[in-house]
Design an enzyme around this catalytic site. Structure first.
Site, PDB file in Angstrom:
ATOM      1  N   HIS A 288       0.824  -1.197   0.000  1.00  0.00           N
ATOM      2  CA  HIS A 288       0.000   0.000   0.000  1.00  0.00           C
ATOM      3  C   HIS A 288       0.866   1.257   0.000  1.00  0.00           C
ATOM      4  CE1 HIS A 288      -3.908  -2.101   1.600  1.00  0.00           C
ATOM      5  NE2 HIS A 288      -3.437  -2.634   0.487  1.00  0.00           N
TER       6      HIS A 288
ATOM      7  N   GLU B  66       1.272   3.745   2.103  1.00  0.00           N
ATOM      8  CA  GLU B  66       2.016   4.060   3.317  1.00  0.00           C
ATOM      9  C   GLU B  66       3.272   3.204   3.430  1.00  0.00           C
ATOM     10  OE1 GLU B  66      -2.465   4.242   4.396  1.00  0.00           O
ATOM     11  OE2 GLU B  66      -1.143   3.220   2.963  1.00  0.00           O
TER      12      GLU B  66
ATOM     13  N   ALA C  86     -19.561   9.490 -28.698  1.00  0.00           N
ATOM     14  CA  ALA C  86     -19.095  10.480 -29.669  1.00  0.00           C
ATOM     15  C   ALA C  86     -20.262  10.868 -30.560  1.00  0.00           C
ATOM     16  CB  ALA C  86     -17.952   9.906 -30.502  1.00  0.00           C
TER      17      ALA C  86
ATOM     18  N   ASP D 251     -21.170  -3.191 -34.896  1.00  0.00           N
ATOM     19  CA  ASP D 251     -19.749  -2.849 -34.888  1.00  0.00           C
ATOM     20  C   ASP D 251     -18.814  -4.037 -34.682  1.00  0.00           C
ATOM     21  OD1 ASP D 251     -21.010  -0.421 -34.881  1.00  0.00           O
ATOM     22  OD2 ASP D 251     -20.006   0.379 -33.116  1.00  0.00           O
TER      23      ASP D 251
ATOM     24  N   GLY E 135     -25.397   2.228 -27.396  1.00  0.00           N
ATOM     25  CA  GLY E 135     -26.114   3.153 -28.251  1.00  0.00           C
ATOM     26  C   GLY E 135     -27.085   4.014 -27.469  1.00  0.00           C
TER      27      GLY E 135
END
Length: 327
Positions: free
Chosen positions: A51, A53, A155, A201, A261
């Site tokens: 981790h 620390e 997009a 696609d 979609g």
């Protein structure tokens, strides 16, 4: 900016270096300061590894006894894949710790601070808490709400279409945007699309453009229409087929990126399964095709990659209520 804020910001910057490599663990960074200078720093680099620390103490250039630690998340107090970080900090002789956020994981949830304070270490909670909440939003949502954190991304053309007629795929975003999208995939444990996206696609939905772990593929397919030769079924990667959107919230994943979609996004949004939305607007025009999803959002331009503009969706405020509490 006071030094305390600077040192905690450095811890956040370190934490982010673990993006895409530590889930289902949270992103954590740690900075150790003594005599007003940093003497050690570290971050959680990969799941199952030391981790933050532990790495910070190991990297210290001098004794950490009497030093102050800045940690982005409450140190763990239980044995998991590694020993408790709270025990290490106590043994190291650190006297003061600044912690951005308490850990909502029931295995920790305040027990780390309790152990540290019982050992005489002074703990300050909340420095940089807002930044910490954002960095670990996936982890916090999963433990607080008992469901994955869900991000939408799509997009769209300049005239509002996400695909050509009958869903014919069209490359809209730039290569720079594609690289960022693949980084987003690496930062999520799962990636979800509707079955129509698979049919149209035949995507692989991998992180091939960036280093990082491929997300689990999730396909919403209520009518069992997925082609048996689809890439997501034949390339050896993990894929989950769901019959309803209700099953999404029950998945044992901390985060899911939705690249489906318009109908898939609208359906998930209607069920309240959305936490973050990004729209990549291209300057290209299509004139006709599949319109972008109708989501009740305001859009704020956040970034520009090549010719693309990245917008973040902001939930519109709900209409003012006419209800008033009884006196």
């Amino acid at each position: 900016m006071p030094n305390k804020e600077i040192w905690m910001q450095r811890a956040f910057d370190l934490a982010l270096l673990g993006s895409g490599r530590v889930a289902p663990n949270p992103l954590v960074g740690c900075v150790i300061v003594k005599d007003d200078r940093i003497i050690g720093e570290g971050y959680h680099q990969q799941y199952g590894g030391p981790h933050a620390e532990v790495n910070a103490v190991a990297n210290a250039t001098t004794s950490v006894k009497g030093a102050t630690a800045y940690v982005t998340l409450e140190p763990c107090s239980h044995f998991g894949k590694t020993p408790p970080c709270a025990d290490l900090l106590i043994q190291s002789g650190i006297t003061t710790i600044y912690i951005a956020n308490l850990d909502p994981n029931p295995l920790v949830a305040g027990k780390g601070v309790e152990k540290l304070e019982s050992a005489g270490i002074t703990c300050h909670i909340g420095l940089g808490a807002k930044t910490g909440e954002w960095i670990n939003r996936h982890f916090f949502t999963f433990h607080r709400m008992k469901r994955p954190y869900i991000t939408f991304k799509y997009a769209v053309s300049a005239d509002g279409f996400i695909a050509g007629l009958r869903g014919v795929p069209v490359q809209l975003s730039t290569e720079l945007s594609a690289i960022r999208v693949h980084q987003m995939r690496a930062e999520h444990q799962g990636i979800l699309v509707g079955v129509q996206t698979i049919i149209n696609d035949n995507p692989t939905l991998t992180t091939r453009l960036v280093p990082g772990t491929n997300p689990v593929r999730i396909v919403l397919d209520p009518s069992d229409r997925i082609p048996v030769k689809s890439n997501v079924l034949t390339d050896g990667g993990e894929t989950i087929i769901l019959r309803s959107s209700a099953e999404v919230a029950a998945l044992p994943l901390q985060s899911i990126l939705v690249e489906g979609g318009a109908k898939t996004m609208e359906m998930l949004f209607a069920h309240g399964l959305v936490d973050e939305v990004w729209k990549i607007r291209s300057p290209k025009t299509l004139n006709e095709g599949i319109p972008e999803p109708k989501l009740p959002l305001k859009w704020r331009a956040i970034d520009y990659l090549g010719d693309d503009t990245w917008f973040k969706g902001i939930l519109k405020p709900a209409p003012a209520s006419t209800y008033s509490d009884p006196k």
